[in-house]
Write a protein that holds these residues in place. Structure first.
Motif, short mmCIF file in Angstrom:
data_model
loop_
_atom_site.label_atom_id
_atom_site.label_comp_id
_atom_site.label_asym_id
_atom_site.label_seq_id
_atom_site.Cartn_x
_atom_site.Cartn_y
_atom_site.Cartn_z
N ALA A 1 40.29 39.32 52.04
CA ALA A 1 38.95 39.53 52.46
C ALA A 1 38.06 40.75 52.67
N PHE A 2 38.99 42.05 52.18
CA PHE A 2 38.51 43.18 52.38
C PHE A 2 38.51 43.78 50.88
N ALA A 3 38.70 42.93 49.83
CA ALA A 3 38.60 43.64 48.55
C ALA A 3 37.13 43.74 48.05
N SER A 4 36.94 45.11 47.61
CA SER A 4 35.83 45.54 47.05
C SER A 4 35.81 45.54 45.56
N ASP A 5 34.65 45.56 45.02
CA ASP A 5 34.64 45.48 43.21
C ASP A 5 35.69 46.50 42.75
N ASP A 6 35.68 47.61 43.34
CA ASP A 6 36.60 48.64 42.79
C ASP A 6 38.20 48.27 42.86
N ASP A 7 38.38 47.68 44.03
CA ASP A 7 39.94 46.88 44.25
C ASP A 7 40.09 45.86 43.14
N LEU A 8 38.94 45.02 42.93
CA LEU A 8 39.48 44.01 41.90
C LEU A 8 39.48 44.78 40.57
N ALA A 9 38.71 45.67 40.34
CA ALA A 9 38.91 46.18 38.96
C ALA A 9 40.23 46.82 38.88
N ARG A 10 40.79 47.50 39.72
CA ARG A 10 42.25 48.22 39.90
C ARG A 10 43.17 47.14 39.91
N GLY A 11 42.98 45.89 40.38
CA GLY A 11 43.78 45.01 40.57
C GLY A 11 44.96 44.39 39.54
N GLN A 12 46.23 44.24 39.81
CA GLN A 12 46.92 43.52 39.01
C GLN A 12 46.34 42.10 38.54
N THR A 13 46.80 41.43 37.44
CA THR A 13 46.49 39.93 37.10
C THR A 13 47.60 39.50 36.63
N THR A 14 47.59 37.89 36.89
CA THR A 14 48.63 37.16 36.48
C THR A 14 47.95 36.63 35.12
N CYS A 15 46.92 36.79 34.55
CA CYS A 15 46.44 36.35 33.23
C CYS A 15 47.30 37.17 32.10
N GLN A 16 47.67 36.38 30.97
CA GLN A 16 48.32 36.93 30.18
C GLN A 16 47.48 38.10 29.34
N ASN A 17 46.12 37.64 29.19
CA ASN A 17 45.18 38.76 28.50
C ASN A 17 44.83 39.55 29.63
N GLN A 18 45.26 40.92 29.85
CA GLN A 18 45.29 41.71 30.85
C GLN A 18 43.74 42.22 30.89
N GLY A 19 42.87 41.91 29.88
CA GLY A 19 41.36 42.09 29.97
C GLY A 19 40.56 41.24 30.84
#
Length: 518
Positions: free
Chosen positions: A297-315
């Motif tokens: 609930a508290f994620a900002s756009d910056d948080d999402l930009a810095r976040g880890q991803t489960t996607c194979q393509n890290q882009g």
């Protein structure tokens, strides 16, 4: 909320939840899903002996409140948006609390009908009036005060209009035909097939909802608030209904696939950072997440930009989320006493999908342009049962039968076939905004021929397909707001684009050039 992913699809559990459905030649559902244990729901008690509330011959099942967000001006001042979103989330919490009081008080209300107004609807109206006034004041500080919002404060009790109809109106609960075009990019916003049967033949919401971790004693599913046997239909009785617009010269025929897993690591929470940013348990139901792992609930756009991803393509750090699907087999999940879980009448064993496909496809009439970073898209309506079908966009089917899509019923799949949820997201963007006040008007669906509305441009369309191995027959449901009674038509998906610019350009080139890429 996080937990180790697990899924009980053993033969023992299949026996527990096995359907006793008798499918007639015409596809009508005669009887379904009798559990071995009397405490596990799906029974059908005598309403006269179970304290179910009936008014004017109708069994009252839920609380129906106007959706205030739909009547707000399209342009919410930036300085007011956070406060407005917070107050809209408060309205949802008020309805949830009132629904729980209603579910707990049906026997008393049946004896004293005035109790519904005096103890539930009246206090709810007062709370809503105060909250709506705070929304108006937030506008007033920065823009013109919206008028007439106070008329949206009163709520009513509602019955399931066609309780027990069980899909007999065309074997699909919605007559099939016009609106059930499933994968059709053009007509998903109309959903003409949901012609009043969004609530057709559905659950009745009684039982001690949420008071015994969902082991309700009514006939509204394991939680006592749905689903009902009439919420399911045999997919084999449904006629093919998927129509695709004809591709024209200049179409963008390619597709880009991103592989982000199936939420094997068990990332769940009952937040919704798009609709209720900064509000814990803003969804009142649990979401599956794949892709970005920073989403709460508290994620900002910056948080999402810095976040880890489960996607194979890290882009691709985009976030993809949807309500979990639970098997109502009498097995409690470890959120049975948690917000979004048992406290919000969402019970049963969360199912890990067997397959999650995330594809971006083109337009049948034109090339596509890049999505802006942090574009937010919601498809479907989590409150479609009470709001109606204007924004509903659920599509349910079974493997091997995906030319047949159900909008307001769950499918009963034959042995060897698996349940499929498909989300065709909006494919047109206004060219300016990454979000809007109601989180909808900045994007749009193409028309029946595949063309975007005036002022909108085609973008890569996210097509999300989620597959589950569940026992044949009724006995599963998506999480929902409690008062939405776990209706199939309330299914919805959420997406925030966090592709980096290089990968987004690859998506656009791939789609426009007619290639298949990953």
């Amino acid at each position: 909320m996080r937990r180790a992913s697990r899924k009980r699809s053993t033969l023992a559990n299949r026996a527990i939840a096995a359907s006793a459905a008798l499918i007639l030649g015409g596809g009508g559902l005669l009887a379904v899903n009798v559990y071995a244990s009397a405490g596990e729901g799906w029974s059908d008690p005598d309403p006269a002996q179970s304290g179910q509330l009936r008014i004017a011959g109708q069994q009252m099942s839920t609380i129906d409140c106007p959706e205030v967000a739909n009547d707000l001006p399209e342009a919410v001042p930036d300085s007011a948006r956070q406060e407005v979103d917070r107050e809209l989330a408060a309205l949802d919490s008020q309805i949830t609390e009132a629904y729980k009081r209603f579910a707990d008080s049906q026997q008393q209300i049946a004896q004293d009908p005035n109790l519904a107004q005096n103890a539930i609807l009246g206090p709810l109206k007062d709370k809503r009036l105060a909250t709506i006034d705070r929304i108006a004041i937030a506008f007033d500080r920065a823009a013109e005060r919206p008028q007439g919002l106070e008329s949206l404060a009163p709520c009513t009790l509602r019955a399931d209009d066609n309780g027990g109809a069980g899909g007999e109106d065309g074997q699909g609960g919605d007559g099939q035909g016009d609106g059930q075009n499933g994968g059709d990019q053009g007509d998903n916003n109309d959903n003409a097939g949901q012609d009043g049967n969004q609530d057709g033949g559905q659950g009745d919401g009684q039982g001690d909802a949420g008071q015994d971790n969902g082991q309700g004693n009514g006939n509204g599913g394991q939680a006592g608030n749905g689903p009902n046997a009439a919420d399911f239909v045999d997919i084999q009785s449904v006629q093919p209904n998927v129509q695709q617009p004809q591709q024209q010269r200049g179409a963008s025929r390619g597709e880009f696939t991103t592989n982000c897993g199936k939420n094997e690591n068990g990332k769940f929470n009952p937040d919704n950072v798009i609709v209720a940013p900064g509000v814990s348990n803003g969804a009142h139901h649990m979401h599956d997440y794949v892709g970005n792992q920073a989403n709460d609930a508290f994620a900002s756009d910056d948080d999402l930009a810095r976040g880890q991803t489960t996607c194979q393509n890290q882009g691709d750090k985009s976030t993809y989320y949807w309500p979990v699907l639970r098997l109502q087999n009498g097995q409690n999940e470890n959120d049975a006493n948690a917000d979004g879980g048992g406290k919000d009448s969402n019970v049963g064993e969360i199912q890990t999908p067997t397959e999650v496909s995330l594809k971006f496809v083109g337009s049948p009439v034109s090339k596509v342009t890049a999505m802006p970073r942090f574009l937010r898209i919601i498809t479907g309506d989590a409150k479609a049962f009470t709001n109606g079908d204007a924004n509903a966009n659920a599509s349910w089917s079974c493997t091997g039968f995906e030319d047949r899509q159900l909008k307001d019923k769950y499918p009963i799949c034959p042995e060897g076939s698996q349940v499929v949820r498909t989300f065709n997201f909006q494919s047109c963007w206004d060219g300016q905004n990454t979000d809007s006040a109601n989180h909808r008007t900045h994007v749009a669906f193409a028309d029946e021929n595949g063309a975007c509305p005036n002022g909108f441009q085609a973008i890569p369309q996210l097509v999300q397909r989620i597959v589950y191995d569940v026992p044949p027959g009724p006995g599963f449901a998506v999480d929902s707001f409690p008062e939405q009674l776990h209706k199939a038509g309330t299914d919805h998906g959420d997406f925030i684009n966090v592709f980096n610019s290089r990968l987004m350009q690859k998506v656009v080139s791939c789609v426009n050039d007619g290639r298949r890429c990953t």
